[in-house]
Design a protein around this motif. Structure first.
Motif, PDB file in Angstrom:
ATOM      1  N   GLU A   1       4.578   1.873   1.824  1.00 55.67           N
ATOM      2  CA  GLU A   1       5.736   2.139   0.973  1.00 55.67           C
ATOM      3  C   GLU A   1       6.428   3.447   1.377  1.00 55.67           C
ATOM      4  OE1 GLU A   1       6.514   2.686  -3.768  1.00 55.67           O
ATOM      5  OE2 GLU A   1       5.017   1.209  -3.135  1.00 55.67           O
TER       6      GLU A   1
ATOM      7  N   ASP B   1       0.912   3.998   1.720  1.00 50.45           N
ATOM      8  CA  ASP B   1       1.348   4.513   3.019  1.00 50.45           C
ATOM      9  C   ASP B   1       2.456   3.651   3.619  1.00 50.45           C
ATOM     10  OD1 ASP B   1      -0.576   2.466   3.383  1.00 50.45           O
ATOM     11  OD2 ASP B   1      -0.979   3.137   5.426  1.00 50.45           O
TER      12      ASP B   1
ATOM     13  N   GLN C   1       0.851  -1.182   0.000  1.00 42.87           N
ATOM     14  CA  GLN C   1       0.000   0.000   0.000  1.00 42.87           C
ATOM     15  C   GLN C   1       0.891   1.237   0.000  1.00 42.87           C
ATOM     16  OE1 GLN C   1      -2.436  -0.375   3.456  1.00 42.87           O
ATOM     17  NE2 GLN C   1      -3.602  -2.097   2.642  1.00 42.87           N
TER      18      GLN C   1
END
Length: 161
Positions: free
Chosen positions: A7, A5, A3
């Motif tokens: 990452e 966030d 996702q």
């Protein structure tokens, strides 16, 4: 696929050294500007009404306290960042050189040509583990205890009301 966030959280760990360097620079700047950058002389100035003159001086006890509090906060933050950096470096040192290079290319250089989901997930799990450890060490509330951005119904549900 990670996702966005998660990452971005992993990416932030590759920039911890720069953040620590920036904190050290800010520490020096605070000392220079909050204390030494001010005039230590006494002066007179007009009141807001313009009817009288008052004497204004450098209040050492207030200014020194403000400077020391700001520096203490910066040292605290720097220590937290250094601990995160140490834990992340330990994780990276456990990996093979090719895995290290992949994570560096993927998250610091933003090269998405090759994606190794297993290694990405391993890095995400490690970042979560580091965050949990930091929260425990520094006494921050756990993710489940945080109530920012939640509706009243969700907060009540979490605390069992």
């Amino acid at each position: 696929m990670l996702q966005p966030d998660i990452e971005s959280r992993i990416c932030s760990y590759f920039y911890l050294k720069e953040k620590i360097k920036k904190k050290r620079f800010q520490f020096q700047r605070v000392r220079k500007h909050l204390y030494y950058g001010k005039t230590l002389t006494t002066r007179t100035q007009e009141t807001q009404e313009g009817l009288s003159l008052i004497t204004v001086g450098f209040r050492v006890e207030d200014e020194v306290l403000d400077m020391l509090l700001a520096q203490e906060e910066m040292k605290y933050t720097e220590g937290l960042l250094m601990r995160k950096q140490r834990y992340f470096d330990q994780f990276m040192n456990r990996l093979d050189p090719l895995e290290q290079k992949y994570l560096y290319q993927r998250f610091k250089k933003k090269d998405h040509t090759i994606i190794n989901e297993e290694l990405d997930q391993q890095a995400a799990d490690e970042v979560d583990e580091i965050e949990t450890a930091i929260n425990y060490i520094y006494g921050f509330p756990k993710e489940e205890e945080r109530t920012e951005g939640l509706s009243i119904a969700e907060v009540c549900e979490r605390i069992g009301i």
